[in-house]
Design an enzyme around this catalytic site. Structure first.
Site, mmCIF file in Angstrom:
data_model
loop_
_atom_site.group_PDB
_atom_site.id
_atom_site.type_symbol
_atom_site.label_atom_id
_atom_site.label_comp_id
_atom_site.label_asym_id
_atom_site.label_seq_id
_atom_site.Cartn_x
_atom_site.Cartn_y
_atom_site.Cartn_z
ATOM 1 N N GLY A 1 3.544 1.885 -2.143
ATOM 2 C CA GLY A 1 4.044 1.722 -3.025
ATOM 3 C C GLY A 1 3.767 2.693 -4.012
ATOM 4 O O GLY A 1 2.874 3.428 -3.823
ATOM 5 N N GLN B 1 0.513 -15.347 1.513
ATOM 6 C CA GLN B 1 -0.812 -14.501 1.499
ATOM 7 C C GLN B 1 -1.907 -14.978 1.033
ATOM 8 O O GLN B 1 -2.840 -15.214 1.459
ATOM 9 C CB GLN B 1 -0.533 -12.971 0.321
ATOM 10 C CG GLN B 1 0.305 -12.366 1.226
ATOM 11 C CD GLN B 1 0.486 -10.789 0.148
ATOM 12 O OE1 GLN B 1 0.227 -10.500 -0.822
ATOM 13 N NE2 GLN B 1 1.530 -9.708 0.653
ATOM 14 N N ALA C 1 0.655 -1.307 -0.009
ATOM 15 C CA ALA C 1 -0.136 -0.455 -0.272
ATOM 16 C C ALA C 1 0.906 1.417 -0.411
ATOM 17 O O ALA C 1 0.409 2.472 -0.213
ATOM 18 C CB ALA C 1 -0.850 -0.194 1.418
ATOM 19 N N ARG D 1 -3.323 -0.552 -22.996
ATOM 20 C CA ARG D 1 -2.451 -0.003 -24.098
ATOM 21 C C ARG D 1 -2.853 -0.108 -25.352
ATOM 22 O O ARG D 1 -2.696 0.435 -26.430
ATOM 23 C CB ARG D 1 -1.249 -0.698 -23.976
ATOM 24 C CG ARG D 1 -0.359 -0.104 -22.171
ATOM 25 C CD ARG D 1 0.607 -0.875 -21.807
ATOM 26 N NE ARG D 1 1.492 -0.050 -20.998
ATOM 27 C CZ ARG D 1 2.220 -0.361 -20.162
ATOM 28 N NH1 ARG D 1 2.290 -1.962 -19.848
ATOM 29 N NH2 ARG D 1 2.745 0.354 -19.203
ATOM 30 N N ILE E 1 2.442 2.809 -6.583
ATOM 31 C CA ILE E 1 0.964 1.804 -7.714
ATOM 32 C C ILE E 1 0.137 2.210 -6.708
ATOM 33 O O ILE E 1 -0.875 2.644 -6.692
ATOM 34 C CB ILE E 1 0.970 0.688 -7.919
ATOM 35 C CG1 ILE E 1 1.602 0.611 -9.235
ATOM 36 C CG2 ILE E 1 -0.576 -0.129 -8.614
ATOM 37 C CD1 ILE E 1 2.093 -1.167 -9.864
ATOM 38 N N GLY E 2 0.587 1.952 -4.854
ATOM 39 C CA GLY E 2 -1.052 2.150 -4.328
ATOM 40 C C GLY E 2 -0.705 3.224 -3.704
ATOM 41 O O GLY E 2 -2.421 3.358 -4.114
ATOM 42 N N HIS F 1 1.978 -11.667 -18.462
ATOM 43 C CA HIS F 1 1.935 -10.333 -18.623
ATOM 44 C C HIS F 1 3.479 -10.208 -18.723
ATOM 45 O O HIS F 1 4.055 -9.514 -17.737
ATOM 46 C CB HIS F 1 1.556 -9.846 -17.042
ATOM 47 C CG HIS F 1 1.586 -8.133 -17.091
ATOM 48 N ND1 HIS F 1 1.449 -6.991 -17.772
ATOM 49 C CD2 HIS F 1 2.417 -7.588 -15.939
ATOM 50 C CE1 HIS F 1 2.247 -6.362 -17.814
ATOM 51 N NE2 HIS F 1 2.659 -6.340 -16.443
ATOM 52 N N ASP G 1 -2.481 -4.044 -20.387
ATOM 53 C CA ASP G 1 -1.826 -3.997 -21.284
ATOM 54 C C ASP G 1 -2.692 -4.101 -22.981
ATOM 55 O O ASP G 1 -2.879 -3.170 -23.513
ATOM 56 C CB ASP G 1 -1.288 -5.993 -21.560
ATOM 57 C CG ASP G 1 -0.031 -6.106 -20.410
ATOM 58 O OD1 ASP G 1 0.781 -5.476 -20.346
ATOM 59 O OD2 ASP G 1 -0.610 -6.752 -20.007
HETATM 60 P P1 NDP Z 1 5.391 -0.249 -7.247
HETATM 61 O O1 NDP Z 1 3.788 0.208 -6.066
HETATM 62 O O2 NDP Z 1 5.680 0.660 -8.451
HETATM 63 O O3 NDP Z 1 4.736 -1.488 -7.948
HETATM 64 C C1 NDP Z 1 4.589 -2.905 -7.328
HETATM 65 C C2 NDP Z 1 4.504 -4.004 -8.131
HETATM 66 O O4 NDP Z 1 3.738 -3.601 -9.059
HETATM 67 C C3 NDP Z 1 5.974 -4.222 -9.272
HETATM 68 O O5 NDP Z 1 5.813 -5.431 -8.374
HETATM 69 C C4 NDP Z 1 6.082 -3.697 -10.192
HETATM 70 O O6 NDP Z 1 6.555 -4.843 -10.897
HETATM 71 C C5 NDP Z 1 4.302 -4.666 -10.338
HETATM 72 N N1 NDP Z 1 3.493 -4.145 -11.505
HETATM 73 C C6 NDP Z 1 2.943 -4.650 -12.706
HETATM 74 N N2 NDP Z 1 2.382 -4.083 -13.550
HETATM 75 C C7 NDP Z 1 3.246 -2.319 -13.762
HETATM 76 C C8 NDP Z 1 2.946 -1.773 -14.103
HETATM 77 N N3 NDP Z 1 2.491 -1.575 -15.430
HETATM 78 N N4 NDP Z 1 4.234 -0.086 -13.723
HETATM 79 C C9 NDP Z 1 4.673 -0.675 -12.301
HETATM 80 N N5 NDP Z 1 4.543 -1.704 -11.990
HETATM 81 C C10 NDP Z 1 4.025 -2.847 -12.328
HETATM 82 O O7 NDP Z 1 6.365 -0.882 -6.742
HETATM 83 P P2 NDP Z 1 6.994 0.213 -5.082
HETATM 84 O O8 NDP Z 1 8.032 -0.784 -5.227
HETATM 85 O O9 NDP Z 1 7.047 1.231 -5.219
HETATM 86 O O10 NDP Z 1 6.229 -0.683 -3.884
HETATM 87 C C11 NDP Z 1 5.472 -1.471 -4.143
HETATM 88 C C12 NDP Z 1 5.593 -2.063 -2.057
HETATM 89 O O11 NDP Z 1 4.796 -3.124 -1.966
HETATM 90 C C13 NDP Z 1 6.409 -1.040 -0.841
HETATM 91 O O12 NDP Z 1 5.859 -0.248 0.013
HETATM 92 C C14 NDP Z 1 6.957 -2.630 -0.422
HETATM 93 O O13 NDP Z 1 7.081 -2.221 0.978
HETATM 94 C C15 NDP Z 1 5.492 -2.698 -0.264
HETATM 95 N N6 NDP Z 1 5.881 -4.482 -0.125
HETATM 96 C C16 NDP Z 1 4.824 -5.363 0.528
HETATM 97 C C17 NDP Z 1 4.665 -6.185 0.676
HETATM 98 C C18 NDP Z 1 3.470 -7.143 1.918
HETATM 99 O O14 NDP Z 1 2.737 -6.432 1.884
HETATM 100 N N7 NDP Z 1 4.189 -8.075 2.391
HETATM 101 C C19 NDP Z 1 5.574 -7.589 -0.200
HETATM 102 C C20 NDP Z 1 6.586 -6.978 -0.812
HETATM 103 C C21 NDP Z 1 6.625 -5.227 -0.588
HETATM 104 P P3 NDP Z 1 7.723 -4.568 -11.660
HETATM 105 O O15 NDP Z 1 8.719 -5.071 -10.411
HETATM 106 O O16 NDP Z 1 7.897 -5.163 -12.383
HETATM 107 O O17 NDP Z 1 8.085 -3.173 -11.501
#
Ligand code: NDP
Length: 328
Positions: free
Chosen positions: A14, A112, A12, A162, A16-17, A187, A159
């Site tokens: 990150g 999960q 959440a 897009r 995307i979150g 994907h 996709d």
């Molecule tokens: P993002 O929010 O940018 O991305 C999260 C995931 O979405 C990545 O695996 C990313 O893949 C994927 N993704 C899918 N489609 C897309 C797209 N079109 N563009 C970008 N990403 C895409 O990553 P952040 O690093 O900002 O945030 C991740 C968060 O998740 C962190 O806050 C971390 O702490 C948390 N986290 C939580 C976990 C949990 O709740 N247990 C476990 C692991 C992480 P790709 O790698 O290919 O970019």
């Protein structure tokens, strides 16, 4: 008044979150009359950042937002969950082997899946966004034997969206005039965006384009490599459009596809179109009343067959890899 729907979002804090939560809370995920409760799952070191996002959510005074819980415990996060958006994942870092990536994500998606199995509501719907999304969904699904397999889905809607825009722009049409596009397979860069059954303003799209070279050398690579192109241009990944696609995926699943159209979702294969049963692969689907069905009976030409098979082969290899790691 309606009972709130419990929506769990992992990762959440990150990128995307951050692009996703405000839209869920404003009613765009489920509908403008559906109250929601948010459950945010983060790893311990990101809980504080998630709390900051929750403060901003409070400050929006969204009338539909009936509460926010933040936790690092999957059992708490998925307790009573009706919709789960699995966004957090282990990103691939430079020099990382595929096996290591799959193993690291197995360590996230297996627990999960179990927590969903043990704690979620009976009507749970799961969307996996975190990459490798199809295989992460496969891992979560395998860890949740009591949940019907069709509740685990992977996102190929970005996709799909897009492809819709690329096609509309090519033909000088509006995106709303594009129907029946399909993303097949994984994907990943092997995905296959199929326009042979698509319609643009009522005309068959492949006939309207009438340019196989454009299809093979421009359209397909542009759609498949769009994520990398955005990173190159923005210096950051396509978080907002990924969040938008997650909203679209769930909204369509819950509220249905329009008559005369379909969408693309990564779902457990029933063996349709030669995709081995049990793989999580993208298909053309129609949705209605919270359920989806694969569109049957499409004629798959040689051009499409080769490309679908290549993407499915990659999914098979990913499945075999996680199987040999004991993750499924
Ligand atoms: P993002 O929010 O940018 O991305 C999260 C995931 O979405 C990545 O695996 C990313 O893949 C994927 N993704 C899918 N489609 C897309 C797209 N079109 N563009 C970008 N990403 C895409 O990553 P952040 O690093 O900002 O945030 C991740 C968060 O998740 C962190 O806050 C971390 O702490 C948390 N986290 C939580 C976990 C949990 O709740 N247990 C476990 C692991 C992480 P790709 O790698 O290919 O970019």
């Amino acid at each position: 008044t309606r009972t709130p729907v419990n929506v769990t979002v992992t990762g959440a804090a990150g990128q995307i979150g951050y692009a996703l939560l405000f839209r869920i809370a404003s009613g765009q995920l489920l509908g403008a009359d559906v109250p929601v409760k948010l459950r945010l799952l983060e790893i311990p070191q990101a809980v504080k950042a998630a709390e900051g996002t929750a403060m901003e959510l409070d400050d929006c005074a969204f009338p539909l937002l009936r509460g926010i819980d933040i936790t690092d415990d999957p059992n708490v996060a998925f307790s009573g969950a009706n919709v789960a958006l699995l966004v957090g994942a282990r990103p691939r870092t430079k020099g990382m082997e595929r096996g290591d990536l799959l193993e690291a994500n197995g360590g996230i998606f297996k627990p999960q899946g179990k927590a969903i199995n043990d704690n979620a509501a009976d009507d749970i719907k799961v969307l996996v966004v975190g990459n490798p999304a199809n295989t992460n969904a496969l891992i979560a699904r395998a860890a949740a034997p009591d949940v019907p397999a069709d509740r685990f889905t992977a996102m190929t809607r970005l996709d799909h969206n897009r492809a819709a825009t690329q096609l509309a722009q090519k033909l000088g049409a509006g995106v709303e005039e594009v129907k029946k596009l399909t993303i097949w397979g994984n994907h990943s860069a092997t995905q296959y965006p199929d326009i042979f059954h698509a319609e643009v303003a009522g005309r068959n799209a492949a006939e309207a384009v009438n340019d196989e070279k454009w299809l093979a050398e421009e359209f397909i690579p542009t759609v498949a490599k769009r994520g990398a192109a955005i990173i190159e241009a923005r210096g950051a990944s396509s978080a907002a459009s990924a969040a938008n696609a997650a909203i679209d995926h769930v909204h369509t699943w819950v509220n249905g596809t329009a008559d005369g159209d379909w969408t693309s979702m990564g779902i457990v294969s029933d063996g349709s179109y030669g995709v081995p049963e049990g793989l999580i692969s993208s298909f053309p689907v129609t949705t209605k009343d919270g359920k989806y069905e694969i569109v049957q009976g499409l004629d798959i030409n040689e051009f499409s067959r080769t490309r679908i098979d290549a993407s499915v082969k990659e999914l098979t290899e990913e499945r075999d890899a996680v199987r040999s790691l004991g993750l499924i």
